[in-house]
Structure formats: C-alpha cells, structure tokens
Write a protein that holds these residues in place. Structure first.
Motif, PDB file in Angstrom:
ATOM      1  N   VAL A  20       0.568  -1.503   0.166  1.00  0.00           N
ATOM      2  CA  VAL A  20      -0.139   0.350   0.312  1.00  0.00           C
ATOM      3  C   VAL A  20       0.680   1.251   0.169  1.00  0.00           C
ATOM      4  O   VAL A  20       1.237   1.978  -1.064  1.00  0.00           O
ATOM      5  CB  VAL A  20      -1.339  -0.242   1.110  1.00  0.00           C
ATOM      6  N   LEU A  21       1.777   1.154   0.386  1.00  0.00           N
ATOM      7  CA  LEU A  21       2.841   2.101   0.681  1.00  0.00           C
ATOM      8  C   LEU A  21       3.282   2.328  -0.655  1.00  0.00           C
ATOM      9  O   LEU A  21       3.910   3.857  -0.512  1.00  0.00           O
ATOM     10  CB  LEU A  21       3.998   1.529   1.705  1.00  0.00           C
ATOM     11  N   LYS A  22       3.572   1.270  -1.663  1.00  0.00           N
ATOM     12  CA  LYS A  22       4.185   1.431  -2.344  1.00  0.00           C
ATOM     13  C   LYS A  22       3.145   2.066  -3.596  1.00  0.00           C
ATOM     14  O   LYS A  22       3.560   2.615  -4.765  1.00  0.00           O
ATOM     15  CB  LYS A  22       4.952   0.618  -3.530  1.00  0.00           C
ATOM     16  N   HIS A  23       2.233   1.551  -3.449  1.00  0.00           N
ATOM     17  CA  HIS A  23       0.704   1.792  -4.561  1.00  0.00           C
ATOM     18  C   HIS A  23       0.118   2.838  -4.370  1.00  0.00           C
ATOM     19  O   HIS A  23      -0.925   2.668  -5.162  1.00  0.00           O
ATOM     20  CB  HIS A  23       0.904  -0.035  -5.394  1.00  0.00           C
ATOM     21  N   GLY A  24      -0.645   2.763  -3.170  1.00  0.00           N
ATOM     22  CA  GLY A  24      -1.628   3.475  -3.072  1.00  0.00           C
ATOM     23  C   GLY A  24      -2.204   2.017  -2.573  1.00  0.00           C
ATOM     24  O   GLY A  24      -2.526   1.392  -2.918  1.00  0.00           O
ATOM     25  N   THR A  25      -3.829   2.711  -1.608  1.00  0.00           N
ATOM     26  CA  THR A  25      -4.800   1.728  -1.356  1.00  0.00           C
ATOM     27  C   THR A  25      -5.715   1.571  -2.503  1.00  0.00           C
ATOM     28  O   THR A  25      -5.600   2.533  -3.564  1.00  0.00           O
ATOM     29  CB  THR A  25      -5.773   2.650  -0.626  1.00  0.00           C
ATOM     30  N   GLY A  26      -6.344   0.697  -3.096  1.00  0.00           N
ATOM     31  CA  GLY A  26      -7.031   0.349  -3.759  1.00  0.00           C
ATOM     32  C   GLY A  26      -7.214  -0.489  -5.072  1.00  0.00           C
ATOM     33  O   GLY A  26      -6.957  -0.150  -6.039  1.00  0.00           O
ATOM     34  N   LYS A  27      -5.095  -0.212  -4.782  1.00  0.00           N
ATOM     35  CA  LYS A  27      -4.453  -1.092  -5.701  1.00  0.00           C
ATOM     36  C   LYS A  27      -4.161  -1.976  -5.245  1.00  0.00           C
ATOM     37  O   LYS A  27      -2.974  -2.703  -5.552  1.00  0.00           O
ATOM     38  CB  LYS A  27      -3.147  -0.667  -6.699  1.00  0.00           C
ATOM     39  N   TRP A  28      -5.210  -3.458  -4.933  1.00  0.00           N
ATOM     40  CA  TRP A  28      -5.085  -4.705  -4.463  1.00  0.00           C
ATOM     41  C   TRP A  28      -4.149  -5.116  -5.682  1.00  0.00           C
ATOM     42  O   TRP A  28      -3.473  -6.095  -5.289  1.00  0.00           O
ATOM     43  CB  TRP A  28      -6.091  -5.259  -3.994  1.00  0.00           C
TER      44      TRP A  28
END
Lengths: 202, 202
Positions: A20-28
DNA sequence: CGGTAGGGATAGGGTTCT
DNA sequence: TAGAACCCTATCCCTACC
C-alpha cells in the motif's frame, strides 16, 4: 472446504502495508502483481487484500467496523479522532503520499516546475502551482458549492482552468483520497470540503 | 472518486428502463440525450447506463453476473428461473421487440401477434419468435462450431442459404441481441450458442 | 474521436467462523 | 460476543473494437 479461515501472518501483513505504501490504497491487484510482494501474498486474492486492509485501517481508527458504522451514524459532526491510534493513519497517509511520485513515475507533483513547463497555466490564480494539492484546494474554494464539489466537478475545474499534459483523473483521485485521509479535506456524500482546521492554510 | 458507489435510485432505474423501451438497448448516448430522461440521468454517463442495464438484465435472468458466468461454464442442470423476476426480462423483450419495428422502419418483420400487440404485455419466454429467429437457430445448429458461430458466420450462413430481399445485417444483429437477452442464446466471446434450456424448443 | 461491449477490478454491505 | 476472515454483487474502470 476451500479455506478454513486462513489467518494473516505478520509477514503477510507487512507485505500488504509495504504494498500500500508503494502503490496506494485501492490498487490491490497491482500490489498482488508486484514481484516484490507476490511471493509472500501468493495465497491471497486482491479481495483478500482489500478486506485485510479494511480491517487494519478501521481497527486503527475506530477499534472495529461495527464501531465505525455506529460512530458514523451517531455522531455526524465529529470526525475520527486521530489521536486514538495513529499507526494505521500514518500508514495510510504515507501510502497515499507515495502515490504521487509513483504511478509511471510521471506524476512528480512536487517537482518545482521544470525550467518552463512548455505550458503555462493560463488562468492560474496564485501563480505557478507546484502541487496538485494546492490546485485541488483552489478548485474547492472557487467552486463554492453548498456542501463542497464532488470529485468530478473538481476534476473538471482543473481540466478547464489549467493546461495539463497528462490525464489528471487518477492523480486527482489519489490526492483527494490522501487529503481526506490526512484530514485536510472532509468528505461527505461524495462531496469534498476543506476541513475547518485547515482553512487558514489555503 | 466523485462517487465511489453512487447507488442507482428507483427513479433513475425507471428512467433507464423507459429509455431502453423507447430507444432500444445499446443506444445509451441516445437515451442520455433524450430530454425526457436527461434530467433524471444527468449524473450518469452512457457507460453507466450500459453497466446498469447489464446488471438489471443479468440479475433478472440468473440472479447475478457471477452466477451467469458460472452457469455458462458448468452446472448444466440449473438454468435461469423465469418465475423469479420476470419484470426486467419482460422489459428486455419489450425493448428489443420495439427495436425491430424501429430502426428505419424496414425491420418490421413478422409481428407474431395481432395488431394490438403494442398495448399487450409481451410474453417473455417462448415469446415472439420471428421466422428470422428460427433461421438463426437453424444456422447455429448447422454450423456446429465448438463454441458456437459468431455473428458474421451466422449472417453469412443465412445469406448463403436463403434468398432474402433485404439486407439482413441489422436484422440478424437485432435478433441475436434479443435472443441473447431473453436467454434463448448464450453469447460468449462474440460467439452464440443455444442455451441448453431451450435446445428442445428448436 | 466517440460510442459500445465485455472483461475485470474495487467498494462496501453482509455472512460465517473462531 | 466481538472481531477477523470471507462472500456477494452493484458499481466503476480499462481496453479492444468499430
């Protein structure tokens, strides 16, 4: 049958947070595809990631989803109490903060505008903006909607008032999420307004 | 962003159904431009309309898109329950039935029912099969493709095996859509096959 | 380029298990 | 009984194809 409640290990949870840190939330799905995490998370689905992240976040914020729902209903005026358990909040903020510089490496929002970006903001109010966040705040301020504009309106405002060389949709979406998470914006019924606590910073 | 889940209101859904009834499926932009619905649907895009209609149709037929896909793959025994929620099915039929008489006025094939068909609630299943429909079913049966023929093959078959005095392209296309909507045909990756549940009706 | 179809991902409510 | 894990599906997004 399929999975007798497969508990999340600390390692998996760490990988998720890093993702999540790298890609952000919602980018599961993206996180799951990242070779950096795919090995650790290979027995998880994108939906699993989403659910777990919800548990982590909501637990940190409210203690539980149930309490969160109750809190949203019962206390319409009071937002989350950030002093409660800031770890997940921090992670959320951090994660979303990183989004900006990540996606395709093209976003680079805080880069002090390149020599002469070949495109000068035609109708900028406050000179050369180096941060999309400021533009968003300007949009919200100038749109003057009763309960704040929604994301689409904000995006339209930006697209109409600035010459951007890239599609702003995802970027604006990310930053709205981020600004909401850190408390700069307050989101109600899809509409964004600037938190009273930050009005003076605009 | 602006609307992470803007739920459809009953009013919007009604407008969409009316729009499909008037303009036919697949005319999402047209429906959106129709002043009769544009006010109610002003916060929706043509793609939204398409998605919502898919959801309505598929829900009426199978219960959900997921179940529909599963049903297409395995479970040869259980089919759609026509008695479940016939309203959307009826509307689908009606809408597509109207398409036939609409486009250019040349389609007008065989109204299987007497003149007053316009004010009569159509029978969704075993419904108004036109002679073209039978030809289409014959084409699919005789073409014997692994996963069914595609629209072009069906059209070619008809053109090669029957002497038609008009261009069959649009008509065949309409009927394929209709037969798919009412569940007689199952469409997968542009290929059409006859639903197991209707094989005996051919 | 604008529109549509279709696959597929996400968000959030709901359910089951512990 | 609460909370973690999991399920369901309406909605949203992306891409290929006209």
């Amino acid at each position: 049958m399929g999975a007798p409640k497969q508990k999340w290990t600390a390692e998996e949870e760490t990988a998720l947070k890093a993702g999540v840190l790298k890609h952000g939330t919602g980018k599961w799905r993206t996180i799951l595809s990242d070779p950096e995490y795919s090995s650790v998370l290979k027995s998880r689905s994108n939906v699993d990631l989403k659910d777990k992240w919800r548990n982590i976040s909501v637990t940190a914020l409210w203690g539980s989803r149930k309490k969160a729902k109750l809190a949203q209903k019962g206390t319409p005026t009071s937002g989350p109490r950030p002093d409660d358990n800031a770890t997940a909040i921090t992670i959320v903020s951090l994660a979303n903060g990183h989004i900006g510089g990540d996606v395709g490496g093209q976003l680079m929002l805080d880069a002090p505008s390149p020599p002469e970006a070949s495109c000068e903001p035609p109708r900028a109010f406050k000179g050369p903006f180096t941060s999309v966040d400021k533009i968003i705040l300007e949009a919200i301020t100038n749109l003057k909607r009763p309960f704040g504009p929604d994301g689409k309106s904000i995006l339209r405002y930006i697209e109409e008032n600035f010459k951007m060389q890239q599609d702003m949709k995802r970027l604006v979406s990310s930053r709205l999420k981020y600004l909401t998470n850190v408390g700069t914006l307050v989101k109600t019924k899809h509409k964004y307004r600037i938190s009273p606590n930050y009005m003076d910073e605009v």
